[in-house]
Design an enzyme around this catalytic site. Structure first.
Site, short mmCIF file in Angstrom:
data_model
loop_
_atom_site.label_atom_id
_atom_site.label_comp_id
_atom_site.label_asym_id
_atom_site.label_seq_id
_atom_site.Cartn_x
_atom_site.Cartn_y
_atom_site.Cartn_z
N ALA A 21 0.83 -1.21 0.00
CA ALA A 21 0.00 0.00 0.00
C ALA A 21 0.86 1.25 0.00
CB ALA A 21 -0.93 -0.01 1.21
N ASN A 22 1.94 1.25 0.77
CA ASN A 22 2.84 2.40 0.79
C ASN A 22 3.35 2.71 -0.61
OD1 ASN A 22 2.61 2.36 3.58
ND2 ASN A 22 4.63 1.46 3.93
N ASN A 57 17.96 -3.40 1.05
CA ASN A 57 18.92 -2.57 1.76
C ASN A 57 20.11 -3.46 2.12
OD1 ASN A 57 18.29 -4.01 4.15
ND2 ASN A 57 16.77 -2.49 4.78
N LEU A 88 20.93 2.38 0.78
CA LEU A 88 21.91 2.49 1.85
C LEU A 88 21.59 3.61 2.82
CD1 LEU A 88 25.13 1.92 -0.28
CD2 LEU A 88 23.87 0.24 1.07
N THR A 122 9.55 5.23 8.65
CA THR A 122 8.82 3.98 8.40
C THR A 122 8.64 3.68 6.91
OG1 THR A 122 7.64 4.24 10.49
CG2 THR A 122 6.72 2.69 8.89
N ASP A 181 9.95 2.26 0.94
CA ASP A 181 8.87 2.03 -0.02
C ASP A 181 8.73 3.23 -0.95
OD1 ASP A 181 8.28 -0.43 1.17
OD2 ASP A 181 7.00 0.53 2.66
N CYS A 183 9.82 12.23 2.41
CA CYS A 183 9.00 11.27 3.13
C CYS A 183 9.35 11.21 4.61
CB CYS A 183 9.17 9.89 2.49
SG CYS A 183 8.32 8.55 3.34
#
Length: 338
Positions: A51-52, A193, A230, A259, A263, A293
Site C-alpha cells: 500500500a505504501n 537494503n 543504503l 517507516t 517504499d 518522506c
C-alpha cells in the site's frame, strides 16, 4: 527497461502486496527483555509495503493499480478508503475472512522504528488471482512486488508478468528467508537494503565495496539490476553489464519518521523508469522523494506529491551520480532510512 524504451510508457504501474493498519506507539527507547515501559501517543495509520508503494506512485502522478487483500474487520474500510483517497485503483482488492494485516510500530525520538508484523489477510494462502488480475498484470508497464505476502503468490505474479514481457521489480523487504529460485529468475530489478542484501547472499555488507560484490553475486544469479538502498549513504545500482551507479542521499536536518521511506524510494524509482528517466535520473528522483518522506509522520500520510518532489529538484538541483571507486563505510546504524 532502458531510457528510450517507450513500450511501457502510459501503461499503469501494478503493485501487488500488503496493506496494513499501522499502530504507532511513541517511545523514548525500546524495552529491555522482561521490562514494561510507558509509551506516549498512539496513532493508527494505513500502511503495509504494498500500500505504501502504491500511494507513493499515485502521489507522484502515475496511474497505479493495487492488488491485495484485507480482512473483514474494523480496519478494512479505512485501509481501502486510504488508497482510494490518494487515487489508487482498488478494484482488485479482495476481502477475506479474518483480520487485516497489522503492524505494531515503536517509534523512537529521531525517527528510528522497530516493527512487529501480523500478516492477517496479507499472508493468507487463499489469494484470489482472477482473470481481471491476470489481465492487469500482463498489461502493466511494471509490476512491483514486496515480501509481505506469500512467496508462492509472488512467484505466480512474477511468472505472469515475465510471460508477457512486463518488467518485475521486487523490494526485498518483508521476509528473512532466501529468495525462491523461480522468483529470482523472473525479477528484472531486485531492491534490498544492506541488511537484506547480506541475508540474501550470506556475504558481508559492511563496506560499499562488499555491498557491490554481494550485489554482483545476485546479478550473476540472473537478476538484471540490483538497486541497493543504503539510507543516509544514498543508493547504488549494479547491472548485468558491469555498470555501477552511485547516488548521494539528500541531507535532512529533522527526521520525523523513517517507516515508509524505503517504499517511497522504490516506488519513485519505478515511476521514474516508467516515465522514461535513465537509471541515474530515477535514482536522483527517488532520493528527493525519500528525503521528503522522512520529514512527516506515518507511512502513507508521509508520501510526497509530485509537485513537492519537483520543487525540491528545482530548489537544490539534481545531484550527479558518483563514479568514484573508493570503498566507503556503509551505515548499519538505526538511521538506515530505506
Amino acid at each position: 527497461m532502458y531510457r528510450g524504451d517507450s513500450s511501457a510508457k502510459n501503461k499503469p504501474l501494478v503493485v501487488v502486496g500488503s496493506v496494513n493498519a499501522d499502530l504507532v506507539i511513541e517511545v523514548d527507547r525500546l524495552p529491555k527483555k522482561g521490562e514494561t515501559i510507558s509509551g506516549g501517543a498512539m496513532t493508527v495509520h494505513p500502511g503495509g509495503k504494498g500500500a505504501n508503494q502504491a500511494v507513493a506512485a499515485s502521489n507522484l502522478g502515475y496511474s497505479t493499480q493495487f492488488v491485495g487483500q484485507v480482512g473483514k474487520d474494523a480496519y478494512a474500510p479505512m485501509l481501502v478508503a486510504a488508497l482510494q483517497q490518494r487515487g489508487v485503483d482498488t478494484s482488485m482488492v479482495h476481502s477475506i475472512e479474518g483480520s487485516s494485516g497489522l503492524a505494531f510500530i515503536m517509534l523512537q525520538p529521531g525517527g528510528e522504528n522497530s516493527i512487529v508484523l501480523v500478516g492477517g489477510a496479507n499472508t493468507s494462502e487463499e489469494w484470489q488471482i482472477s482473470d481481471e488480475v491476470t489481465a492487469a498484470i500482463q498489461n502493466a508497464g511494471v509490476v512491483l512486488l514486496q515480501r509481505e505476502i506469500p512467496e508462492s503468490v509472488n512467484v505466480i505474479f512474477a511468472k505472469l508478468a515475465t510471460s508477457a514481457r512486463v518488467p518485475v521489480i521486487l523490494d526485498a523487504g518483508g521476509a528473512e528467508k532466501p529468495l525462491a529460485s523461480d522468483l529470482l529468475a523472473n525479477i528484472s530489478i531486485l531492491s534490498p537494503n544492506e541488511t537484506e542484501l547480506e541475508r540474501l547472499t550470506g556475504m558481508p555488507t559492511k563496506t560499499e565495496k562488499e555491498c557491490i560484490k554481494a550485489a554482483e553475486a545476485l546479478v550473476h544469479q540472473g537478476v538484471n539490476k540490483v538497486l541497493l538502498k543504503l539510507g543516509s549513504k544514498g543508493s547504488v545500482l549494479v547491472d548485468i553489464y558491469g555498470n555501477t551507479i552511485r547516488q548521494k542521499a539528500d541531507k535532512v536536518l529533522h527526521v520525523v519518521d523513517t517507516t515508509g521511506a524505503g517504499d517511497c524510494f522504490t516506488a519513485a524509482f519505478a515511476v521514474g523508469m516508467l516515465q522514461g528517466k535513465s537509471d541515474q535520473e530515477s535514482m536522483a528522483w527517488a532520493s528527493k522523494a525519500a528525503a521528503l518522506c522522512i520529514q512527516a509522520a506515518g507511512a502513507i500520510p508521509s508520501m510526497p506529491t509530485r509537485a513537492s518532489v519537483e520543487r525540491s529538484l528545482v530548489g537544490h538541483g539534481q545531484d550527479q551520480p558518483s563514479v568514484d571507486k573508493q570503498t566507503k563505510a556503509v551505515s548499519h546504524d538505526r538511521n538506515t532510512f530505506w
